[in-house]
Enzyme design. Structure first.
Site, PDB file in Angstrom:
ATOM      1  N   ASN A  14      12.626 -23.553 -23.865  1.00  0.00           N
ATOM      2  CA  ASN A  14      12.267 -22.389 -25.311  1.00  0.00           C
ATOM      3  C   ASN A  14      10.132 -22.725 -25.403  1.00  0.00           C
ATOM      4  OD1 ASN A  14      10.890 -22.600 -27.752  1.00  0.00           O
ATOM      5  ND2 ASN A  14      12.847 -21.960 -28.981  1.00  0.00           N
ATOM      6  N   ASP A  16       8.464 -20.821 -27.675  1.00  0.00           N
ATOM      7  CA  ASP A  16       7.387 -20.851 -28.892  1.00  0.00           C
ATOM      8  C   ASP A  16       6.466 -21.198 -28.686  1.00  0.00           C
ATOM      9  OD1 ASP A  16       9.841 -19.262 -29.388  1.00  0.00           O
ATOM     10  OD2 ASP A  16      10.741 -20.667 -31.103  1.00  0.00           O
ATOM     11  N   HIS A  17       6.570 -22.373 -28.121  1.00  0.00           N
ATOM     12  CA  HIS A  17       5.273 -23.741 -28.864  1.00  0.00           C
ATOM     13  C   HIS A  17       4.116 -22.927 -27.602  1.00  0.00           C
ATOM     14  CE1 HIS A  17       7.152 -25.535 -31.819  1.00  0.00           C
ATOM     15  NE2 HIS A  17       8.047 -25.767 -31.705  1.00  0.00           N
ATOM     16  N   ARG A  25      -5.479 -19.308 -32.125  1.00  0.00           N
ATOM     17  CA  ARG A  25      -7.123 -18.906 -31.629  1.00  0.00           C
ATOM     18  C   ARG A  25      -7.094 -17.010 -31.812  1.00  0.00           C
ATOM     19  NH1 ARG A  25     -11.519 -20.277 -29.343  1.00  0.00           N
ATOM     20  NH2 ARG A  25     -10.638 -22.475 -30.364  1.00  0.00           N
ATOM     21  N   HIS A  57      12.225 -17.270 -30.338  1.00  0.00           N
ATOM     22  CA  HIS A  57      12.337 -17.103 -31.263  1.00  0.00           C
ATOM     23  C   HIS A  57      11.621 -16.356 -32.329  1.00  0.00           C
ATOM     24  CE1 HIS A  57      13.821 -19.841 -35.970  1.00  0.00           C
ATOM     25  NE2 HIS A  57      14.201 -18.173 -35.599  1.00  0.00           N
ATOM     26  N   ARG A  59      10.684 -14.340 -35.274  1.00  0.00           N
ATOM     27  CA  ARG A  59      10.865 -15.424 -36.465  1.00  0.00           C
ATOM     28  C   ARG A  59      10.255 -13.969 -37.693  1.00  0.00           C
ATOM     29  NH1 ARG A  59      11.339 -21.207 -37.228  1.00  0.00           N
ATOM     30  NH2 ARG A  59      11.443 -20.418 -39.707  1.00  0.00           N
ATOM     31  N   ARG A  63       5.208 -15.760 -36.572  1.00  0.00           N
ATOM     32  CA  ARG A  63       4.126 -17.392 -36.975  1.00  0.00           C
ATOM     33  C   ARG A  63       4.058 -17.814 -35.137  1.00  0.00           C
ATOM     34  NH1 ARG A  63       7.774 -22.252 -38.756  1.00  0.00           N
ATOM     35  NH2 ARG A  63       7.778 -21.122 -40.461  1.00  0.00           N
ATOM     36  N   HIS A  64       4.704 -17.218 -34.555  1.00  0.00           N
ATOM     37  CA  HIS A  64       4.058 -17.226 -32.409  1.00  0.00           C
ATOM     38  C   HIS A  64       4.413 -16.959 -31.906  1.00  0.00           C
ATOM     39  CE1 HIS A  64       8.194 -19.340 -33.184  1.00  0.00           C
ATOM     40  NE2 HIS A  64       8.348 -21.156 -33.595  1.00  0.00           N
ATOM     41  N   THR A 114      10.397 -26.235 -38.462  1.00  0.00           N
ATOM     42  CA  THR A 114      11.275 -25.720 -37.804  1.00  0.00           C
ATOM     43  C   THR A 114      12.766 -25.737 -37.999  1.00  0.00           C
ATOM     44  OG1 THR A 114      11.814 -26.145 -35.113  1.00  0.00           O
ATOM     45  CG2 THR A 114      11.130 -27.962 -36.123  1.00  0.00           C
ATOM     46  N   THR A 115      13.497 -25.470 -37.759  1.00  0.00           N
ATOM     47  CA  THR A 115      14.840 -25.207 -38.163  1.00  0.00           C
ATOM     48  C   THR A 115      15.623 -25.620 -37.717  1.00  0.00           C
ATOM     49  OG1 THR A 115      14.794 -22.810 -36.000  1.00  0.00           O
ATOM     50  CG2 THR A 115      17.091 -23.933 -36.915  1.00  0.00           C
ATOM     51  N   GLU A 165      25.954 -23.109 -30.102  1.00  0.00           N
ATOM     52  CA  GLU A 165      24.868 -24.499 -29.909  1.00  0.00           C
ATOM     53  C   GLU A 165      24.919 -25.250 -30.695  1.00  0.00           C
ATOM     54  OE1 GLU A 165      21.036 -22.739 -28.857  1.00  0.00           O
ATOM     55  OE2 GLU A 165      19.888 -25.092 -29.477  1.00  0.00           O
ATOM     56  N   HIS A 204      17.400 -28.761 -29.165  1.00  0.00           N
ATOM     57  CA  HIS A 204      16.436 -29.348 -30.395  1.00  0.00           C
ATOM     58  C   HIS A 204      16.461 -30.959 -30.761  1.00  0.00           C
ATOM     59  CE1 HIS A 204      14.788 -28.424 -34.688  1.00  0.00           C
ATOM     60  NE2 HIS A 204      14.796 -29.365 -34.748  1.00  0.00           N
ATOM     61  N   GLY A 205      14.899 -31.174 -30.341  1.00  0.00           N
ATOM     62  CA  GLY A 205      14.463 -32.844 -30.437  1.00  0.00           C
ATOM     63  C   GLY A 205      15.720 -33.316 -29.018  1.00  0.00           C
ATOM     64  N   GLY A 226      12.847 -26.605 -26.001  1.00  0.00           N
ATOM     65  CA  GLY A 226      11.284 -26.471 -26.691  1.00  0.00           C
ATOM     66  C   GLY A 226      10.112 -27.554 -26.288  1.00  0.00           C
ATOM     67  N   HIS A 227       9.675 -28.387 -27.378  1.00  0.00           N
ATOM     68  CA  HIS A 227       9.011 -28.820 -28.448  1.00  0.00           C
ATOM     69  C   HIS A 227       8.496 -30.372 -26.694  1.00  0.00           C
ATOM     70  CE1 HIS A 227       6.247 -31.914 -30.785  1.00  0.00           C
ATOM     71  NE2 HIS A 227       6.241 -30.361 -31.388  1.00  0.00           N
TER      72      HIS A 227
HETATM   73  N1  PXP Z   1      17.652 -24.814 -29.847  1.00  0.00           N
HETATM   74  C1  PXP Z   1      17.542 -23.809 -31.014  1.00  0.00           C
HETATM   75  C2  PXP Z   1      18.505 -23.089 -32.098  1.00  0.00           C
HETATM   76  C3  PXP Z   1      15.919 -24.031 -32.083  1.00  0.00           C
HETATM   77  O1  PXP Z   1      15.934 -23.229 -33.498  1.00  0.00           O
HETATM   78  C4  PXP Z   1      15.345 -24.729 -30.776  1.00  0.00           C
HETATM   79  C5  PXP Z   1      13.652 -25.195 -32.337  1.00  0.00           C
HETATM   80  O2  PXP Z   1      12.889 -24.055 -32.034  1.00  0.00           O
HETATM   81  C6  PXP Z   1      15.722 -25.621 -30.478  1.00  0.00           C
HETATM   82  C7  PXP Z   1      16.918 -25.117 -29.326  1.00  0.00           C
HETATM   83  C8  PXP Z   1      14.218 -26.174 -29.298  1.00  0.00           C
HETATM   84  O3  PXP Z   1      14.314 -27.782 -30.006  1.00  0.00           O
HETATM   85  P1  PXP Z   1      12.765 -28.383 -29.145  1.00  0.00           P
HETATM   86  O4  PXP Z   1      12.176 -27.358 -29.195  1.00  0.00           O
HETATM   87  O5  PXP Z   1      13.299 -29.491 -30.085  1.00  0.00           O
HETATM   88  O6  PXP Z   1      13.529 -28.720 -27.935  1.00  0.00           O
END
Ligand code: PXP
Length: 259
Positions: A14, A16-17, A25, A57, A59, A63-64, A114-115, A165, A204-205, A226-227
């Protein structure tokens, strides 16, 4: 060729970040010739390091990720595109134009950072079923982002989703010391989903620290991360962190999980 067994666990990255950093910026200068970092370059970097798909994502508040990002990625990435989206007509219309290989439907709350939780498939089954079918008819495989909850999994099967998921956020927040109960829920959910013929993904996480415990969850097909990867990449670079993650993931299904 390596003698190591090859795990079939896939990694969706992911990014997004990467867009979050660009928007910090350049949000008000979308056409700036010097806008950076490049989302497409990031996608190509993680693909070269072994990512199996690129997740973004789009949104409601943009936002990103921006609309143009999604179209550009669709055209120029070498792997598969996984579009995360809330179940709204506006984003569905975009998804139908983009035709990603995968869509993951997620709940979207305007105030959240975040979600935060999974979809309530039980109470929004009719609306989800319509969207799942519309996307499937357009050739997109659909996943539902849900908490590890057996009722939600049965509902996901009823609305016709090919994949779920499993939300690993609660597990990630409790691991590495705790997380036993959360892990058990993930295991039971994965077993039920698999028995219903649903592909089991998770996200997620997830980090290199908590992944060894997650290896105790059976039937996982793909992780979306992602993060942690983008955070670690600040120090080590995207290529290195994706390679590290893929190396850890290659043990899935072959080694005894650290429970
Ligand atoms: N899966 C879904 C559905 C999410 O919404 C996210 C966060 O955007 C992720 C995975 C990835 O989570 P993380 O950024 O914590 O790795």
């Amino acid at each position: 060729m390596s003698d190591l067994p090859t795990s079939s666990l896939l990694l969706g990255v992911n990014i997004d970040h990467v867009a979050t950093l660009r928007q910090a910026r350049y949000a008000l200068m979308p056409d700036a010739h010097n806008a950076e970092p490049s989302l497409l370059a990031a996608a190509h970097e993680v693909e070269a390091a072994g990512a199996d798909s690129i997740t973004v994502h789009l949104r409601h508040d943009r936002r990103h990720i921006q609309d143009r990002d999604v179209f550009e990625l669709r055209e120029k990435i070498h792997t598969k595109l996984n579009l995360e989206m809330g179940n709204t007509q506006e984003i569905l219309d975009i998804a139908l134009q983009v035709k990603p290989e995968f869509v993951c439907l997620v709940p979207e709350n305007r105030q959240e950072i975040t979600t935060e939780g999974g979809l309530d498939v039980v109470s929004s089954a009719a609306a989800l079923e319509r969207t799942v079918k519309t996307l499937q008819d357009a050739g997109t495989k659909v996943s539902l982002f849900i908490d590890p909850d057996l009722n939600q999994i049965e509902a996901a099967a009823r609305v016709g989703a090919e994949m779920v998921e499993l939300h690993t956020g609660a597990f990630a927040n409790a691991a590495p010391e705790g997380g036993k109960g959360e892990l058990l829920l993930l295991k039971e959910s994965a077993i039920l989903a698999h028995s219903l013929g649903i592909q089991v993904n998770a996200g997620h996480g997830i980090t290199t620290t908590n992944f060894p415990k997650l290896m105790g969850v059976p039937h996982l097909a793909e992780l979306n991360i992602g993060h942690h990867l983008v955070s670690r990449a600040v120090f080590l670079g995207l290529g290195r962190v994706v390679r590290d993650m893929k190396t850890m993931m290659s043990a899935y299904g072959f080694s005894v999980p650290a429970n």
